[in-house]
Enzyme design. Structure first.
Site, short mmCIF file in Angstrom:
data_model
loop_
_atom_site.label_atom_id
_atom_site.label_comp_id
_atom_site.label_asym_id
_atom_site.label_seq_id
_atom_site.Cartn_x
_atom_site.Cartn_y
_atom_site.Cartn_z
N ALA A 130 37.02 40.29 43.72
CA ALA A 130 36.67 41.42 44.08
C ALA A 130 38.85 42.13 44.45
O ALA A 130 38.62 41.04 45.08
CB ALA A 130 36.01 42.36 44.95
N GLY A 176 34.09 37.71 44.07
CA GLY A 176 33.61 38.71 42.88
C GLY A 176 33.58 37.80 41.51
O GLY A 176 32.18 38.05 40.07
N GLU A 228 30.61 35.34 41.18
CA GLU A 228 29.48 36.09 40.86
C GLU A 228 29.68 37.01 39.82
O GLU A 228 28.23 36.25 38.82
CB GLU A 228 29.21 38.05 42.21
CG GLU A 228 29.35 37.16 43.50
CD GLU A 228 30.10 37.98 44.31
OE1 GLU A 228 31.08 38.68 44.31
OE2 GLU A 228 28.52 38.60 45.09
N GLU A 265 34.09 34.73 50.80
CA GLU A 265 33.65 35.89 51.40
C GLU A 265 34.51 35.33 52.79
O GLU A 265 34.34 36.36 54.03
CB GLU A 265 32.98 37.00 50.86
CG GLU A 265 33.15 37.41 50.12
CD GLU A 265 32.50 36.67 49.09
OE1 GLU A 265 31.96 35.36 48.95
OE2 GLU A 265 32.47 37.32 47.40
C1 HXC Z 1 43.92 41.78 44.91
C2 HXC Z 1 44.37 39.98 44.43
C3 HXC Z 1 43.65 38.96 44.12
C4 HXC Z 1 42.32 39.96 44.82
C5 HXC Z 1 44.60 37.67 43.80
N1 HXC Z 1 45.01 38.51 43.61
N2 HXC Z 1 43.52 37.56 43.95
N3 HXC Z 1 44.89 40.87 44.35
N4 HXC Z 1 42.12 40.96 44.82
N5 HXC Z 1 41.30 39.28 44.96
C6 HXC Z 1 47.46 39.27 43.92
C7 HXC Z 1 47.50 38.34 44.71
O1 HXC Z 1 48.31 39.63 46.18
C8 HXC Z 1 49.14 39.11 44.31
O2 HXC Z 1 49.82 39.49 43.77
C9 HXC Z 1 48.95 38.44 42.09
O3 HXC Z 1 47.84 38.56 42.40
C10 HXC Z 1 48.80 36.33 42.47
O4 HXC Z 1 48.30 36.08 43.70
P1 HXC Z 1 49.09 34.57 43.54
O5 HXC Z 1 48.33 34.69 45.28
O6 HXC Z 1 50.77 34.67 44.53
O7 HXC Z 1 48.33 33.35 43.35
P2 HXC Z 1 48.66 32.26 43.99
O8 HXC Z 1 49.35 32.04 45.00
O9 HXC Z 1 48.72 31.70 42.78
O10 HXC Z 1 47.02 31.78 44.28
C11 HXC Z 1 45.47 32.03 43.91
C12 HXC Z 1 44.31 32.30 45.26
C13 HXC Z 1 44.85 33.83 45.45
C14 HXC Z 1 44.46 30.93 45.01
C15 HXC Z 1 43.44 32.88 44.13
O11 HXC Z 1 45.79 35.02 44.55
C16 HXC Z 1 43.43 34.12 46.45
O12 HXC Z 1 43.53 33.04 47.30
N6 HXC Z 1 42.71 35.19 46.11
C17 HXC Z 1 42.53 35.42 46.79
C18 HXC Z 1 41.08 35.00 46.75
C19 HXC Z 1 39.74 35.69 47.49
O13 HXC Z 1 39.35 35.39 48.39
N7 HXC Z 1 38.93 36.18 46.53
C20 HXC Z 1 37.23 36.85 47.08
C21 HXC Z 1 37.86 38.00 46.83
S1 HXC Z 1 36.41 38.79 48.07
P3 HXC Z 1 50.62 39.91 44.43
O14 HXC Z 1 51.29 41.65 44.67
O15 HXC Z 1 51.64 39.82 45.68
O16 HXC Z 1 52.27 39.72 43.01
C22 HXC Z 1 35.09 39.49 47.05
C23 HXC Z 1 33.88 40.18 47.64
C24 HXC Z 1 33.04 41.04 46.34
O17 HXC Z 1 35.21 39.13 46.06
C25 HXC Z 1 31.96 41.88 46.43
C26 HXC Z 1 32.33 42.89 46.70
C27 HXC Z 1 31.61 43.75 46.95
#
Ligand code: HXC
Length: 258
Positions: free
Chosen positions: A64, A109, A112, A132
């Site tokens: 998400a 997400g 999921e 998360e």
């Molecule tokens: C918003 C995101 C994002 C996310 C990546 N980006 N994941 N933006 N939400 N979930 C954006 C980054 O900010 C970045 O933007 C661009 O995408 C590229 O990501 P990088 O981090 O630079 O890439 P990389 O170094 O290759 O790393 C990849 C990654 C990392 C390991 C996947 O991006 C990451 O850890 N993302 C978050 C993963 C996460 O925690 N997901 C769970 C979310 S909670 P910029 O603008 O900086 O270039 C969830 C809850 C669900 O899903 C339920 C909700 C109610």
């Protein structure tokens, strides 16, 4: 009008690609709504018999949208969860099979969303996880419920507590993924599986999906009763006569979805 999704339909098989590469296909409300509209359209489209869902670039869905969630009040977060759950339910409840072709990161997400699909095929580069707790929240699109149902309670807790990200091979070992293939072969393999399913009776496939999904959450004897009712429906179809007659006549089957 879709701004973050691409759809391609070829001989009854729809391929939907999530295309928001600047945020690694992260799910915000607008993308969740587009996905909901898309799956509603595909559910109702008589030409479409099966669906493959994949992502553009290096992610399937990286979760998400964290930037969007960080700005949300609890009520806004809840609204997003309800929207997300309604998408997962839609995919799970539609009779057509949905295959997730997981090309890269399937985190939070994204994991999921893949778990709401019927089957997961992953490229060697795919990564799975529920990170998360590392963000101070819990999965909100069904991860605390679908992950234990797929991999068992204990392994699910391991992944949920640690926030560990696992590779495709490990995901296959624990039963989160059905098949891992080389990067360049992902879509070909997903399509091959979809076409094998599409060669079978479409009503029967839909009834199996219902029997497994609904029956899984029922006590055994209620679930086996449900199987009897759904099999009775299968026995009432022209496809049943066609499938069995074709077997006896040693000829190809021509299912009519009737
Ligand atoms: C918003 C995101 C994002 C996310 C990546 N980006 N994941 N933006 N939400 N979930 C954006 C980054 O900010 C970045 O933007 C661009 O995408 C590229 O990501 P990088 O981090 O630079 O890439 P990389 O170094 O290759 O790393 C990849 C990654 C990392 C390991 C996947 O991006 C990451 O850890 N993302 C978050 C993963 C996460 O925690 N997901 C769970 C979310 S909670 P910029 O603008 O900086 O270039 C969830 C809850 C669900 O899903 C339920 C909700 C109610």
């Amino acid at each position: 009008m879709y701004t973050m999704l691409k759809k391609e339909v070829n001989e009854g098989l729809a391929i939907v690609t999530i295309d928001r590469p600047e945020a690694l296909n992260a799910l915000n409300n607008a993308l969740l709504q587009e996905l909901k509209d898309m799956f509603t359209e595909l559910r109702d489209d008589e030409e479409v018999r099966a669906i493959i869902l994949t992502g553009a670039g290096k992610a399937f869905v990286a979760g998400a949208d964290i930037a969007a969630m960080n700005a949300m009040t609890p009520i806004e977060g809840r609204e997003m969860m309800i929207l997300g759950h309604s998408l997962m339910d839609l995919i799970e409840d539609m009779e057509k099979p949905v295959i997730a072709a997981v090309n890269g990161f399937a985190l939070g997400g994204g994991c999921e969303l893949s778990m709401a699909c019927d089957i997961r095929i992953a490229s060697e580069k795919a990564k799975f996880g529920q990170p998360e707790t590392g963000l101070g929240i819990i999965p909100g699109f069904g991860g605390t419920q679908r992950l234990p149902r797929l991999v068992g309670k204990s392994m699910a807790k391991y992944l949920l507590f640690t926030s560990d990200v696992i590779d495709a091979e490990r995901a296959e070992q624990i039963g989160l993924v059905e098949k891992v293939v080389p990067v360049g072969a992902l879509m070909e393999e997903a399509e091959k599986v979809a076409r094998r399913i599409m060669a079978n009776g479409p009503i029967a496939v839909g009834l199996v999906k219902k029997a497994v999904n609904k029956g899984y959450d029922l006590p055994l004897r209620e679930a086996t009763s449900l199987e009897i009712e759904l099999e009775t429906v299968a026995f009432s179809t022209e496809d049943k006569t066609e499938g069995m007659t074709a077997f006896q006549e040693k000829r190809d089957k021509h299912f009519q979805n009737k």
